[in-house]
Enzyme design. Structure first.
Site, short mmCIF file in Angstrom:
data_model
loop_
_atom_site.label_atom_id
_atom_site.label_comp_id
_atom_site.label_asym_id
_atom_site.label_seq_id
_atom_site.Cartn_x
_atom_site.Cartn_y
_atom_site.Cartn_z
N CYS A 80 108.94 57.09 14.99
CA CYS A 80 109.27 56.30 16.17
C CYS A 80 110.07 57.13 17.16
O CYS A 80 109.81 57.12 18.37
CB CYS A 80 110.05 55.05 15.78
SG CYS A 80 110.46 53.98 17.16
N GLY A 104 121.55 55.66 21.65
CA GLY A 104 122.70 55.36 20.82
C GLY A 104 122.72 56.06 19.48
O GLY A 104 123.41 55.62 18.56
N CYS A 178 112.02 47.80 10.91
CA CYS A 178 112.05 46.71 11.89
C CYS A 178 110.81 45.83 11.85
O CYS A 178 110.88 44.64 12.13
CB CYS A 178 112.29 47.25 13.29
SG CYS A 178 110.97 48.32 13.93
#
Length: 336
Positions: A80, A104, A178
């Protein structure tokens, strides 16, 4: 820093309506989009949601399924980062005229005047360091990327968020894959693969002695002990697979240790492979402590990694990442 900031969140997956509790554990759910929008409103910056669902399925989900069906254990977060965030999103940032992409990740990105190179270094909070997932970043990409959290501990980031009145200050960390909403990857694969491809077979010892049956190679990983469904006087672990015979090979814990591993698709953050043997430390999975090793290139993008001490449960499909002190040299994918 005085920059004009645009907030972006990627919509990667359509979550079922009945999995609210699980969605809150992930990093890319509907709940997270809402949280990101609230943060953007609070700090008064523009906010956009980009629909990357098709790209995500093509690059990440299909690869995830394909790797498990081959008896390998994939790492979708690395894919990803490589394909979605630092390829397609970075290209979109260029099209928007943005100078940098800030994410982040707990990592640091330093420019070294003497060499003219960017160096990817561990975040100062080593318990949250995410450089393992970023090993294949290139110099061209590092030139455009900022990691604002790399110089902070996670605890300090939460304090800063609280001081600035951000409601996500105490939000739980995301840890699960996820798009596997119930944390059951076997069930996910079964629901996304034609039934005739989920081939059962034999569970065997290294001698070839048949101990039981498996429901499909995809349902097992190197080092697995639970869920084998076989009775034996000693604890048994998955040691590997014979894909030709469609067999899961099991044995004692001692059979899991390897000193030498072979890598493919090896890349280096400097853009240049070392010309000679290199002493380094290496991680063979995210939660693995770096272990002393020597790295030797055996081809343009292949290498052998030899550890000072044998490592347990080396898993094809995972990445091996090389470090010198806290700097990432590069990494590659474990082939065997």
């Amino acid at each position: 820093l005085g920059a004009e900031v645009i907030g972006i969140t990627l919509k990667l997956f359509d979550y079922p309506q009945d999995c609210d509790a699980v969605r809150k554990k992930s990093c890319c759910s509907t709940e997270d989009v809402y949280d990101a929008r609230r943060v953007a409103e609070k700090v008064d910056i523009p906010f956009y949601v980009l629909d990357y669902k098709e790209l995500f399925k093509e690059c990440v989900i299909d690869n995830f399924i394909d790797e498990y069906m081959k008896g390998r254990t994939p790492n979708p977060c690395i894919i990803c980062n490589e394909k979605i965030k630092f390829h397609y999103l970075l290209k979109q940032c260029d099209e928007l005229g943005a100078d940098y992409l800030a994410t982040g990740h707990y990592a640091r990105n330093d420019y070294e005047e003497a060499t003219g190179l960017y160096r990817l270094r561990m975040g100062i909070d080593h318990t949250k360091d995410q450089t393992y997932f970023l090993f294949n970043l290139t110099q061209e990409q590092l030139k455009k990327i900022i990691f604002p959290l790399g110089g902070y501990t996670k605890e300090r980031v939460r304090q800063l968020a609280e001081e600035h009145g951000l409601k996500v200050a105490n939000k739980p960390d995301s840890q699960e894959i996820c798009f596997v909403t119930d944390n059951d990857y076997q069930n996910f694969i079964q629901n996304n693969v034609a039934p005739n491809l989920l081939r059962p077979g034999n569970i065997v010892e290294e001698s070839g002695n048949i101990l039981g049956r498996h429901k499909g190679i995809y349902a097992y990983t190197i080092g697995q002990r639970k869920g084998l469904g076989i009775a034996h006087p000693h604890p048994l672990y998955v040691l590997g697979f014979d894909k030709t015979k469609n067999e899961v090979i099991v044995g004692k814990d001692a059979g899991l240790f390897r000193r030498e591993i072979f890598l493919e698709d090896v890349s280096f953050t400097s853009g240049t492979a070392p010309a000679a043997l290199v002493e380094c430390s290496a991680k063979i999975r995210y939660a693995h402590s770096p272990a002393k090793a020597t790295l030797e290139m055996t081809g343009e993008s292949s290498a052998v990694l030899r550890f000072s001490e044998p490592q347990r449960a080396v898993t094809p499909g995972q990445a091996a990442v090389f470090y010198i002190d806290d700097e990432v040299m590069g990494g590659g994918w474990i082939e065997r």
